[in-house]
Design an enzyme around this catalytic site. Sequence first.
Site, PDB file in Angstrom:
ATOM      1  CG  ASN A 110      24.685  -0.113  74.583  1.00 48.30           C
ATOM      2  OD1 ASN A 110      24.061   0.858  75.017  1.00 48.30           O
ATOM      3  ND2 ASN A 110      25.106  -1.085  75.375  1.00 48.30           N
ATOM      4  CG  HIS A 112      28.525  -2.078  78.811  1.00 46.29           C
ATOM      5  ND1 HIS A 112      27.313  -2.368  79.401  1.00 46.29           N
ATOM      6  CD2 HIS A 112      29.468  -2.747  79.510  1.00 46.29           C
ATOM      7  CE1 HIS A 112      27.527  -3.199  80.418  1.00 46.29           C
ATOM      8  NE2 HIS A 112      28.822  -3.448  80.503  1.00 46.29           N
ATOM      9  CG  ASP A 148      26.257  -5.276  77.537  1.00 42.62           C
ATOM     10  OD1 ASP A 148      25.654  -4.415  76.868  1.00 42.62           O
ATOM     11  OD2 ASP A 148      26.046  -5.464  78.747  1.00 42.62           O
TER      12      ASP A 148
HETATM   13  C1  GAR Z   1      25.786   5.425  81.282  1.00 39.60           C
HETATM   14  O1  GAR Z   1      26.818   5.249  82.205  1.00 39.60           O
HETATM   15  C2  GAR Z   1      25.759   4.273  80.305  1.00 39.60           C
HETATM   16  O2  GAR Z   1      27.035   3.788  79.966  1.00 39.60           O
HETATM   17  C3  GAR Z   1      24.992   3.255  81.080  1.00 39.60           C
HETATM   18  O3  GAR Z   1      23.979   3.970  81.729  1.00 39.60           O
HETATM   19  C4  GAR Z   1      24.419   5.299  81.956  1.00 39.60           C
HETATM   20  C5  GAR Z   1      23.407   6.229  81.364  1.00 39.60           C
HETATM   21  O4  GAR Z   1      23.704   7.564  81.699  1.00 39.60           O
HETATM   22  N1  GAR Z   1      24.474   2.232  80.223  1.00 39.60           N
HETATM   23  C6  GAR Z   1      24.318   0.976  80.586  1.00 39.60           C
HETATM   24  O5  GAR Z   1      24.597   0.572  81.695  1.00 39.60           O
HETATM   25  C7  GAR Z   1      23.755   0.070  79.515  1.00 39.60           C
HETATM   26  N2  GAR Z   1      23.785  -1.284  79.939  1.00 39.60           N
HETATM   27  P1  GAR Z   1      23.081   8.758  80.867  1.00 39.60           P
HETATM   28  O6  GAR Z   1      21.563   8.534  80.841  1.00 39.60           O
HETATM   29  O7  GAR Z   1      23.434   9.978  81.656  1.00 39.60           O
HETATM   30  O8  GAR Z   1      23.667   8.745  79.498  1.00 39.60           O
END
Ligand code: GAR
Length: 191
Positions: A110, A112, A148
């Site tokens: 993942n 994060h 996480d």
């Molecule tokens: C990203 O910033 C990712 O790190 C975060 O969501 C966003 C998705 O953006 N993930 C989390 O917060 C997971 N807990 P994207 O759809 O443009 O890749």
Amino acid sequence: MTAPKTKVGILLSGRGSNMIALVEAAREPACPYEVALVASDKPEAPGLAWATDQGIATWSLSPKGIGKPAYEAALNSALRAAHVETIALAGYMRLVSDSFVGAWRGRIVNIHPSLLPKYKGLDTHARAIDAGDSVAGCSVHVVTEELDGGEVLGQAEVPILGGDTADTLAARVLEAEHRLYPKILAEFVAR
Ligand code: GAR
């Protein structure tokens, strides 16, 4: 003969910019993984439409109405049918169940948007700014039953600038995510 590439399934819930970064990296001949499936819990996710346009196999199902066990069983079947070996969560905003983690033990990663172990969960950027941190960033980690909490595979630091809001910081961290995730995923499938 070139070595077979690891088949990756990408799970997303929204925009999919990290998925796009992974797909674009996978187009390099030397990349050790290929994207076999892009899957989502949100049939309307923009990232799914982008993947479909690129000719990538996609799958989606809303858990609403059928419940998480049935949803995850269907997801699992789709991943197996696509011969997925490694799962990359990319903005997948749903907790994976313990049984799903167990079925894919050590094979889910993942990204994060924080420097783990700081700021697990949501609202990472606002929390970093509120804490007065001068550095934020992102982490790629192995997914375990602990939110996480699995092994951190790689991180990138990003400065927090005076006047940053959660949105401006998120945009700067996202650029770092797009550089970090393909590199760490490539290292992970090759290890
Ligand atoms: C990203 O910033 C990712 O790190 C975060 O969501 C966003 C998705 O953006 N993930 C989390 O917060 C997971 N807990 P994207 O759809 O443009 O890749």
